[in-house]
Design an enzyme around this catalytic site. Structure first.
Site, PDB file in Angstrom:
ATOM      1  N   HIS A 103      26.592 -65.807 115.408  1.00  0.00           N
ATOM      2  CA  HIS A 103      25.993 -65.267 114.187  1.00  0.00           C
ATOM      3  C   HIS A 103      27.005 -64.937 113.099  1.00  0.00           C
ATOM      4  O   HIS A 103      26.608 -64.631 111.970  1.00  0.00           O
ATOM      5  CB  HIS A 103      25.141 -64.038 114.515  1.00  0.00           C
ATOM      6  N   ASP A 130      16.882 -60.148 114.952  1.00  0.00           N
ATOM      7  CA  ASP A 130      18.021 -59.962 115.848  1.00  0.00           C
ATOM      8  C   ASP A 130      17.783 -58.732 116.722  1.00  0.00           C
ATOM      9  O   ASP A 130      17.227 -57.728 116.258  1.00  0.00           O
ATOM     10  CB  ASP A 130      19.284 -59.743 114.993  1.00  0.00           C
ATOM     11  N   HIS A 132      20.293 -57.059 117.733  1.00  0.00           N
ATOM     12  CA  HIS A 132      21.400 -56.201 117.319  1.00  0.00           C
ATOM     13  C   HIS A 132      21.395 -56.042 115.798  1.00  0.00           C
ATOM     14  O   HIS A 132      20.845 -56.878 115.081  1.00  0.00           O
ATOM     15  CB  HIS A 132      22.733 -56.813 117.774  1.00  0.00           C
ATOM     16  N   ASP A 134      24.107 -56.078 113.830  1.00  0.00           N
ATOM     17  CA  ASP A 134      25.156 -56.903 113.212  1.00  0.00           C
ATOM     18  C   ASP A 134      25.741 -56.235 111.974  1.00  0.00           C
ATOM     19  O   ASP A 134      26.120 -56.886 111.000  1.00  0.00           O
ATOM     20  CB  ASP A 134      24.640 -58.305 112.864  1.00  0.00           C
ATOM     21  N   HIS A 147      30.952 -61.596 115.343  1.00  0.00           N
ATOM     22  CA  HIS A 147      29.507 -61.902 115.269  1.00  0.00           C
ATOM     23  C   HIS A 147      28.663 -60.629 115.205  1.00  0.00           C
ATOM     24  O   HIS A 147      27.454 -60.718 114.960  1.00  0.00           O
ATOM     25  CB  HIS A 147      29.060 -62.834 116.401  1.00  0.00           C
ATOM     26  N   ASP A 234      18.523 -64.890 115.313  1.00  0.00           N
ATOM     27  CA  ASP A 234      19.369 -64.880 116.502  1.00  0.00           C
ATOM     28  C   ASP A 234      18.428 -64.924 117.692  1.00  0.00           C
ATOM     29  O   ASP A 234      17.529 -64.078 117.809  1.00  0.00           O
ATOM     30  CB  ASP A 234      20.201 -63.590 116.512  1.00  0.00           C
ATOM     31  N   ASP A 236      18.598 -63.926 120.522  1.00  0.00           N
ATOM     32  CA  ASP A 236      18.505 -62.743 121.379  1.00  0.00           C
ATOM     33  C   ASP A 236      17.447 -61.752 120.899  1.00  0.00           C
ATOM     34  O   ASP A 236      17.166 -60.760 121.575  1.00  0.00           O
ATOM     35  CB  ASP A 236      19.868 -62.067 121.575  1.00  0.00           C
ATOM     36  N   GLU A 279      23.101 -68.573 118.092  1.00  0.00           N
ATOM     37  CA  GLU A 279      23.390 -67.911 119.365  1.00  0.00           C
ATOM     38  C   GLU A 279      22.668 -68.507 120.567  1.00  0.00           C
ATOM     39  O   GLU A 279      22.488 -67.835 121.584  1.00  0.00           O
ATOM     40  CB  GLU A 279      23.128 -66.403 119.283  1.00  0.00           C
TER      41      GLU A 279
END
Length: 307
Positions: A103, A130, A132, A134, A147, A234, A236, A279
């Site tokens: 990412h 996402d 996360h 980030d 990332h 992303d 995830d 990702e």
């Protein structure tokens, strides 16, 4: 985005894998192509140009464990190249689909779209899907992995090599950004999120209100930006049961249907200027399951519907 650009797609692969700590994401673009991305987009009536992958110069050294922004110089150089390529795609009247890689490339891809519209004095919106945030910086990062820093950089926080990709900062006004799907946020990120007032739709809120209501609000936020908005996903953000091919899995993510609903609502809303999927880790994937889902979500964002 305009109807004309909607029907002319340019695919760009960015097989960068040193923004994180695990090999495998560099094969994400190939995995998405293996899942017949180009042919399936054509099946929706689009003209598709595959520009192939950027040639990535890998570092010839191992970053120190205590480095606060590992391989920053090399990642910055890739992001500058990505930004230039994305600008060129938009100038050609095409719609960019960017395939990662990790990412960290978003510091370049979003910069490319934002700088294209910056020349027209039109601020860009951003949907960031996402698990996360980030939003770490070299000062707050627990890992030193870049990332985990691109969204902060797009707001103008962090290392200058990332914040000033394409020659200026910030790229995104927090008022025009919606983050969807967060469930793993670091303390330093939490502080910056509150300071900037970025709208986060966490998994708790999605559970309580439902994906439809959350995406409606997210789209209202980003659609206020005069230029439209960039979408970066992303994998995830998805639940690991549906998308096992990620090096940063966190249980309790978006379900298969929630993810499709998000993309379908983006397609219905209009205004998307670029789309990015990152990702996908082929080493951890099972029978290319995550890449297959990635392609399906791209198709939904481009207007594929059940009926």
């Amino acid at each position: 985005m305009s109807t004309e650009r909607n029907k002319r797609v340019a695919i760009l692969g960015v097989p960068l894998n040193f923004g994180g700590s695990m090999a495998g994401v560099e094969l994400g673009p190939a995995a998405l192509r293996l899942a017949r991305l180009q042919q399936r987009i054509r099946g929706l009536g689009y003209e598709v140009l595959d520009l192939g992958d950027l040639r990535i110069e890998h570092p010839n050294y191992v970053a120190a464990a205590d480095d606060r922004a590992k391989y920053l110089r090399e990642i910055s150089a890739v992001c500058e190249e990505v930004a230039a390529e994305v600008r060129s795609i938009l100038r050609a009247g095409q719609f960019p689909i960017i395939l990662g890689g990790d990412h960290s490339i978003a510091a370049g891809s979003v910069a490319g779209v934002a700088s294209f519209f910056h020349e027209q004095d039109k601020p860009l919106g951003l949907i960031w899907l996402d698990a996360h945030a980030d939003m770490n910086t070299p000062e707050t990062t627990p890992t030193g992995n870049v990332h985990g820093m691109p969204l902060a950089a797009l707001f103008g926080y962090g290392a200058r090599e990332l914040t000033h990709v394409a020659g200026y900062a910030p790229k995104i006004d927090p008022r025009y950004c919606a983050h969807v799907g967060a469930r793993d946020v670091d303390p330093g990120e939490r502080e910056l999120i509150r300071r900037l007032g970025v709208r986060f739709f966490t998994m708790r809120e999605i559970d309580e209100r439902g994906m439809s209501a959350c995406m409606d609000e997210a789209l209202r936020i980003v659609s206020q930006a005069p230029a439209g908005y960039h979408v970066t996903l992303d994998v995830d953000v998805l639940d690991p049961n549906d998308a096992p091919g990620s090096g940063t899995v966190v249980r309790g993510g978006l379900t298969y249907r929630e993810a499709h609903l998000a993309m379908e609502k983006i397609a219905e809303a209009g205004g998307m200027q670029a789309l990015e999927v990152v990702e996908i880790n082929t080493v951890l994937d099972v029978n290319n399951k995550t890449a297959e889902l990635g392609v399906e979500l791209i198709l939904s964002a481009l207007g594929k519907t059940i009926l």
